[in-house]
Every structure is written in structure tokens, then in C-alpha cells.
Design a protein around this motif. Structure first.
Motif, PDB file in Angstrom:
ATOM      1  N   UNK A  80       0.836  -1.206   0.000  1.00 21.34           N
ATOM      2  CA  UNK A  80       0.000   0.000   0.000  1.00 21.34           C
ATOM      3  C   UNK A  80       0.874   1.261   0.000  1.00 21.34           C
ATOM      4  N   UNK A  81       2.046   1.150  -0.598  1.00 25.34           N
ATOM      5  CA  UNK A  81       2.979   2.284  -0.704  1.00 25.34           C
ATOM      6  C   UNK A  81       3.273   2.895   0.662  1.00 25.34           C
ATOM      7  N   UNK A  82       3.341   2.063   1.686  1.00 21.62           N
ATOM      8  CA  UNK A  82       3.732   2.523   3.019  1.00 21.62           C
ATOM      9  C   UNK A  82       2.595   3.075   3.865  1.00 21.62           C
ATOM     10  N   UNK A  83       1.373   3.138   3.295  1.00 23.81           N
ATOM     11  CA  UNK A  83       0.250   3.781   3.987  1.00 23.81           C
ATOM     12  C   UNK A  83      -0.379   2.895   5.054  1.00 23.81           C
ATOM     13  N   UNK A  84      -0.415   1.609   4.815  1.00 26.99           N
ATOM     14  CA  UNK A  84      -1.188   0.698   5.659  1.00 26.99           C
ATOM     15  C   UNK A  84      -2.481   0.339   4.939  1.00 26.99           C
ATOM     16  N   UNK A  85      -3.116  -0.726   5.408  1.00 21.58           N
ATOM     17  CA  UNK A  85      -4.258  -1.312   4.700  1.00 21.58           C
ATOM     18  C   UNK A  85      -5.553  -0.602   5.122  1.00 21.58           C
ATOM     19  N   UNK A  86      -6.469  -0.390   4.167  1.00 19.35           N
ATOM     20  CA  UNK A  86      -7.725   0.322   4.470  1.00 19.35           C
ATOM     21  C   UNK A  86      -8.617  -0.455   5.445  1.00 19.35           C
ATOM     22  N   UNK A  99      -3.219  -8.911  16.983  1.00 23.37           N
ATOM     23  CA  UNK A  99      -2.153  -7.888  16.983  1.00 23.37           C
ATOM     24  C   UNK A  99      -1.769  -7.490  15.563  1.00 23.37           C
ATOM     25  N   UNK A 100      -1.767  -8.459  14.656  1.00 26.76           N
ATOM     26  CA  UNK A 100      -1.441  -8.145  13.258  1.00 26.76           C
ATOM     27  C   UNK A 100      -2.413  -7.108  12.698  1.00 26.76           C
ATOM     28  N   UNK A 101      -3.699  -7.240  13.059  1.00 23.12           N
ATOM     29  CA  UNK A 101      -4.709  -6.352  12.460  1.00 23.12           C
ATOM     30  C   UNK A 101      -4.453  -4.894  12.805  1.00 23.12           C
ATOM     31  N   UNK A 102      -4.178  -4.615  14.077  1.00 21.49           N
ATOM     32  CA  UNK A 102      -4.027  -3.206  14.475  1.00 21.49           C
ATOM     33  C   UNK A 102      -2.710  -2.635  13.945  1.00 21.49           C
ATOM     34  N   UNK A 103      -1.724  -3.511  13.735  1.00 27.13           N
ATOM     35  CA  UNK A 103      -0.457  -3.049  13.168  1.00 27.13           C
ATOM     36  C   UNK A 103      -0.559  -2.783  11.678  1.00 27.13           C
ATOM     37  N   UNK A 104      -1.413  -3.559  10.984  1.00 34.01           N
ATOM     38  CA  UNK A 104      -1.442  -3.484   9.518  1.00 34.01           C
ATOM     39  C   UNK A 104      -2.374  -2.400   8.992  1.00 34.01           C
ATOM     40  N   UNK A 105      -3.382  -2.007   9.796  1.00 36.22           N
ATOM     41  CA  UNK A 105      -4.382  -1.062   9.278  1.00 36.22           C
ATOM     42  C   UNK A 105      -3.789   0.342   9.190  1.00 36.22           C
ATOM     43  N   UNK A 108      -6.858   5.843  10.538  1.00 40.33           N
ATOM     44  CA  UNK A 108      -8.236   6.089  10.103  1.00 40.33           C
ATOM     45  C   UNK A 108      -8.916   4.886   9.478  1.00 40.33           C
ATOM     46  N   UNK A 109      -8.200   3.780   9.342  1.00 43.90           N
ATOM     47  CA  UNK A 109      -8.761   2.593   8.694  1.00 43.90           C
ATOM     48  C   UNK A 109      -9.627   1.776   9.647  1.00 43.90           C
ATOM     49  N   UNK A 110     -10.154   0.681   9.100  1.00 42.93           N
ATOM     50  CA  UNK A 110     -11.099  -0.131   9.870  1.00 42.93           C
ATOM     51  C   UNK A 110     -10.536  -1.521  10.154  1.00 42.93           C
ATOM     52  N   UNK A 111     -10.772  -1.975  11.377  1.00 43.30           N
ATOM     53  CA  UNK A 111     -10.407  -3.334  11.780  1.00 43.30           C
ATOM     54  C   UNK A 111     -11.690  -4.061  12.166  1.00 43.30           C
ATOM     55  N   UNK A 112     -11.860  -5.257  11.636  1.00 41.55           N
ATOM     56  CA  UNK A 112     -13.033  -6.060  11.993  1.00 41.55           C
ATOM     57  C   UNK A 112     -12.542  -7.380  12.571  1.00 41.55           C
ATOM     58  N   UNK A 113     -12.917  -7.658  13.792  1.00 44.01           N
ATOM     59  CA  UNK A 113     -12.508  -8.899  14.461  1.00 44.01           C
ATOM     60  C   UNK A 113     -13.661  -9.891  14.422  1.00 44.01           C
ATOM     61  N   UNK A 124      -2.771  -8.716  24.592  1.00 41.87           N
ATOM     62  CA  UNK A 124      -1.990  -7.482  24.780  1.00 41.87           C
ATOM     63  C   UNK A 124      -1.681  -6.839  23.424  1.00 41.87           C
ATOM     64  N   UNK A 125      -1.698  -5.516  23.392  1.00 42.10           N
ATOM     65  CA  UNK A 125      -1.380  -4.764  22.174  1.00 42.10           C
ATOM     66  C   UNK A 125      -0.308  -3.728  22.465  1.00 42.10           C
ATOM     67  N   UNK A 126       0.563  -3.494  21.499  1.00 41.21           N
ATOM     68  CA  UNK A 126       1.437  -2.330  21.599  1.00 41.21           C
ATOM     69  C   UNK A 126       0.533  -1.102  21.490  1.00 41.21           C
ATOM     70  N   UNK A 127       0.615  -0.221  22.458  1.00 38.00           N
ATOM     71  CA  UNK A 127      -0.337   0.888  22.518  1.00 38.00           C
ATOM     72  C   UNK A 127      -0.343   1.709  21.233  1.00 38.00           C
ATOM     73  N   UNK A 128       0.845   1.946  20.698  1.00 36.41           N
ATOM     74  CA  UNK A 128       0.941   2.770  19.487  1.00 36.41           C
ATOM     75  C   UNK A 128       0.154   2.187  18.323  1.00 36.41           C
ATOM     76  N   UNK A 129      -0.027   0.855  18.323  1.00 36.45           N
ATOM     77  CA  UNK A 129      -0.752   0.245  17.204  1.00 36.45           C
ATOM     78  C   UNK A 129      -2.249   0.549  17.262  1.00 36.45           C
TER      79      UNK A 129
END
Ligand SMILES: NC(=O)c1ccc[n+]([C@@H]2O[C@H](COP(=O)([O-])OP(=O)(O)OC[C@H]3O[C@@H](n4cnc5c(N)ncnc54)[C@H](O)[C@@H]3O)[C@@H](O)[C@H]2O)c1
Length: 197
Positions: A80-86, A99-105, A108-113, A124-129
Motif C-alpha cells: 500500500x505504498x507505506x500507507x497501511x491497509x484500508x 495484533x497483526x490487524x491493528x499493526x497493519x491497518x 483512520x482505517x477499519x479493523x473487523x474482528x 496485549x497490544x502495543x499501545x501505538x498500534x
């Protein structure tokens, strides 16, 4: 319904969007197809099993990432040219996948679990993600409205745009149901269908 519904009813996927699906069992493979039906142009399938990734590509994924050897977050950025996935859909049922989901989005993008783990476990999540206005939803059954959605799924199957036969690994009798569950548990089957003759 869970996977297609996540993409069509919840993901608000626009034509040309990028989508990542983490976990490519029956639910994730259906989410891949939902993303294709919604018009996503980049569909990144992530799994630990090369056979599941090969099937995901047949069903519409444009990329396959094996999370046991590749970094899925880095792959999402790369495609995604460095932007992250929509839109990132989790359908693995594992803490690592969440954890992969919050890192990859993207910001402003959307995560659906969709996945489930032991309800008494912590993840546990890295807070920054979690920062940058990401929208995270946990959903059941793809927000289905059966009267609206089941005819849509049936029509999509009949016109060939929703590939369901590919998800049937074997047909079994009712007597073989425990073998069917065993195959699911060992990851050997996408779905076994019981036939009654
Ligand atoms: N939300 C709902 O309404 C709903 C409905 C049905 C199933 N589920 C849940 O969705 C999940 C998927 O269901 P399924 O039947 O497709 O399961 P499945 O076991 O057939 O598929 C899970 C896939 O995830 C992969 N995987 C495991 N860990 C991974 C990781 N760290 N990264 C990438 N891939 C990984 C596995 O290799 C497997 O292919 C399960 O947790 C299930 O309980 C939720």
C-alpha cells in the motif's frame, strides 16, 4: 455469512480499497470473496498454511503472506505504498492475529474482528498500534439480515461470483461427524458437509 457479511455489511469497502484478511479458514476465505465482491483492488490473504493461501488466491486474493515466515504488517505496508491497509479483517482466532490487524491497518482505517479465543484470556497490544483514529469492531455473523442476505449469497453462488464448492473439503455421513470435527481441528479441512442419503 460471517466472512462475506464482514466485508459487505461492515467493512464499508470502497472500490479500489486495500483489504487484508488474517486467517484463511472457511470464514477468512469467505471474507476474501466478500472483499472481491465489494471491489477491493488489493486483497492480502494471511495464514500459516501455504495450501490455505493458494486457495485464497483462487478465490480472489491478490497476495498471499505466510505469517510463519513473513511479517504481515510489513507486507501490508509494502503493498500500500507505506500507507497501511484500508480494512483489515481478522478470522484466525489467535492473539497474534489480533495484533497483526491493528499493526497493519492504516491511520483512520477499519479493523473487523471475527475470531474467537478463550473468553477469560487477555490479549496485549502495543499501545501505538491502537492510535491514529483506527476503528475497531468485533462482530458476530457478519451483521446478517437473513431475509436480505441469504438470497444475495444464493444468487452470487448461482452466478459463479461466490465460490462455495471450493470450501467443501469432503462429504461425509452423519456417522463420520467426529472425523469431520477432527479434520477441522487439525486444519485438514475447510468444511466437511454431511450428506443424508
Ligand atoms: N464472529 C463470528 O460470528 C464467527 C462465526 C464463525 C466463526 N468464528 C470464529 O472465526 C475464526 C475462524 O473460523 P474458521 O472456521 O475459519 O476457523 P479455521 O480454524 O478453519 O481457520 C483459521 C485459520 O487461521 C489460521 N491462523 C491461525 N493463527 C494464525 C495467525 N497467527 N496468523 C494468520 N493465520 C492464522 C489457521 O491456519 C487457519 O487456516 C474462529 O476463531 C471461529 O471461532 C466467528
Amino acid at each position: 455469512m460471517t466472512g462475506v457479511g464482514a466485508a459487505l455489511n461492515l467493512g464499508a469497502i470502497a472500490r479500489g480499497d486495500s483489504v487484508m484478511v488474517v486467517g484463511c479458514g472457511a470464514v477468512g476465505l469467505s471474507a476474501v470473496q466478500g472483499a472481491r465482491l465489494a471491489g477491493a483492488s488489493v486483497i492480502i490473504a494471511v495464514d500459516l498454511d501455504p495450501a490455505k493461501l493458494a486457495l485464497a488466491r483462487r478465490l480472489g486474493a491478490t497476495h498471499g503472506i505466510n505469517a510463519s515466515s513473513d511479517d504481515a504488517v510489513a507486507a501490508g505496508k509494502r503493498e500500500t505504498c507505506g500507507r497501511g491497509v484500508d480494512v483489515v479483517i481478522e478470522s484466525a482466532g489467535s492473539a497474534a492475529a489480533f495484533r497483526t490487524t491493528t499493526g497493519a491497518v492504516r491511520p483512520g482505517g477499519q479493523v473487523i474482528w471475527l475470531g474467537k479465543i478463550d473468553v477469560n484470556k487477555d490479549v496485549a497490544f502495543r499501545w501505538g498500534s491502537l492510535m491514529q483514529e483506527k476503528r475497531i469492531r468485533r462482530v458476530s455473523y457478519g451483521n446478517a439480515r437473513p431475509r436480505r442476505d441469504f438470497p444475495l449469497l444464493a444468487r452470487a453462488y448461482l452466478d459463479g461470483s461466490l465460490m462455495l464448492d471450493e470450501l467443501i473439503s469432503r462429504r461425509i455421513t452423519l456417522d463420520e461427524i467426529n472425523d469431520g470435527f477432527g479434520a477441522l481441528k487439525r486444519g485438514e479441512a475447510i468444511r466437511s458437509v454431511i450428506t443424508f442419503d
